[in-house]
Design a protein around this motif. Sequence first.
Motif, short mmCIF file in Angstrom:
data_model
loop_
_atom_site.label_atom_id
_atom_site.label_comp_id
_atom_site.label_asym_id
_atom_site.label_seq_id
_atom_site.Cartn_x
_atom_site.Cartn_y
_atom_site.Cartn_z
N ALA A 1 68.84 12.23 77.67
CA ALA A 1 68.33 12.27 76.20
C ALA A 1 67.61 13.52 75.96
N LEU A 2 66.83 13.92 76.94
CA LEU A 2 66.01 15.36 76.97
C LEU A 2 67.18 16.30 76.64
N ALA A 3 67.89 16.50 77.66
CA ALA A 3 68.90 17.38 77.69
C ALA A 3 69.57 17.46 76.35
N GLU A 4 69.88 16.32 75.79
CA GLU A 4 70.95 16.54 74.63
C GLU A 4 69.93 17.05 73.31
N THR A 5 68.79 17.06 73.31
CA THR A 5 67.89 17.80 72.38
C THR A 5 67.98 19.31 72.43
N PHE A 6 68.68 19.74 73.27
CA PHE A 6 68.81 20.95 73.42
C PHE A 6 70.46 21.77 73.33
N THR A 7 70.49 23.03 72.75
CA THR A 7 71.65 23.35 72.82
C THR A 7 72.37 23.52 74.04
N GLU A 8 73.61 23.91 74.20
CA GLU A 8 74.43 24.01 75.60
C GLU A 8 73.79 25.14 76.31
N ASP A 9 73.30 26.13 75.77
CA ASP A 9 72.73 27.39 76.39
C ASP A 9 70.95 27.33 76.21
N GLY A 10 70.33 25.96 76.08
CA GLY A 10 69.22 26.00 75.70
C GLY A 10 68.21 26.51 76.89
N VAL A 11 67.23 26.83 76.66
CA VAL A 11 66.13 27.53 77.68
C VAL A 11 64.82 26.54 77.68
N LEU A 12 64.29 25.92 78.74
CA LEU A 12 63.03 25.36 78.84
C LEU A 12 62.27 26.02 79.66
N GLU A 13 60.89 26.55 79.20
CA GLU A 13 60.04 27.27 80.09
C GLU A 13 58.70 26.69 79.96
N ALA A 14 58.09 26.81 81.00
CA ALA A 14 56.84 26.47 81.10
C ALA A 14 56.04 27.65 81.77
N PRO A 15 55.90 28.66 81.14
CA PRO A 15 55.15 29.84 81.73
C PRO A 15 53.91 30.03 82.60
N ILE B 1 67.28 22.36 70.14
CA ILE B 1 66.36 23.40 70.66
C ILE B 1 67.14 24.44 71.31
N ALA B 2 67.00 25.63 71.00
CA ALA B 2 67.68 26.61 71.88
C ALA B 2 66.70 27.25 72.87
N ARG B 3 65.33 27.26 72.53
CA ARG B 3 64.39 27.72 73.49
C ARG B 3 62.91 26.85 73.09
N LEU B 4 62.55 26.32 74.26
CA LEU B 4 61.12 25.67 74.28
C LEU B 4 60.35 26.50 75.38
N ARG B 5 59.17 26.82 74.66
CA ARG B 5 58.16 27.35 75.65
C ARG B 5 56.96 26.54 75.75
N ASP B 6 56.71 25.96 76.61
CA ASP B 6 55.77 24.94 76.79
C ASP B 6 54.52 25.29 77.60
N TYR B 7 53.31 25.45 76.75
CA TYR B 7 52.17 26.39 77.40
C TYR B 7 51.20 24.94 77.61
N PHE B 8 51.18 24.37 78.92
CA PHE B 8 50.13 23.40 79.24
C PHE B 8 49.64 23.68 80.62
N ALA B 9 48.49 23.07 80.74
CA ALA B 9 47.67 23.39 82.10
C ALA B 9 48.44 23.04 83.24
N PRO B 10 48.43 23.88 84.16
CA PRO B 10 49.23 23.87 85.28
C PRO B 10 48.77 22.75 86.09
N GLY B 11 47.39 22.12 86.09
CA GLY B 11 46.90 21.35 86.82
C GLY B 11 47.48 19.79 86.65
N LEU B 12 48.20 19.86 85.30
CA LEU B 12 48.82 18.76 85.12
C LEU B 12 49.94 18.29 86.00
N VAL B 13 50.54 19.34 86.72
CA VAL B 13 51.88 19.17 87.32
C VAL B 13 51.43 19.39 88.98
N ASP B 14 52.24 18.88 89.75
CA ASP B 14 52.12 19.13 91.11
C ASP B 14 53.04 19.55 91.85
#
Length: 143
Positions: free
Chosen positions: A24-38, A130-143
């Motif tokens: 379902a998440l992937a289907e919210t993006f365009t075929e060439d969509g980009v998900l970034e968490a810089p 969504i063609a491009r999503l830049r997600d800016y969140f605290a890196p400490g939330l992921v491992d």
Amino acid sequence: MPPTPQQIFEGYLYAGTVSRNADALAETFTEDGVLEAPLVPDGAAFPRRLAGREAIRTAMAAYYARPVEGARAPNFEKSGYVLHTTSDPDVFIAEIDTVFDGDGDGDGDGGAADQAVSLVQIFRVRDGKIARLRDYFAPGLVD
């Protein structure tokens, strides 16, 4: 009529955060969509950059399948967001305040305080996806 920024954001939120459904998440993006968490460091479990719907589907399925110890789900009643439109009709910004309930140690005693986390997401959309999503969140939330 194309979906509104709120509909796009809520669809993305439900697919990813609520249901953790990589398809379902992937289907919210365009075929060439980009998900970034810089802000996510290289080598973290959460992917830093994914290009293409299929890469998003595959990587997020693997991420969601990981066992997560001591993780807390967000409390949606305490959390909130504000969407900001921009002068570009294809770009909007989500300002999010997520609250995780106390008792982060999982022992059921409720001893820990709630934890609030603020983040920003920048969405660029095309044809209602969504063609491009830049997600800016605290890196400490992921491992």
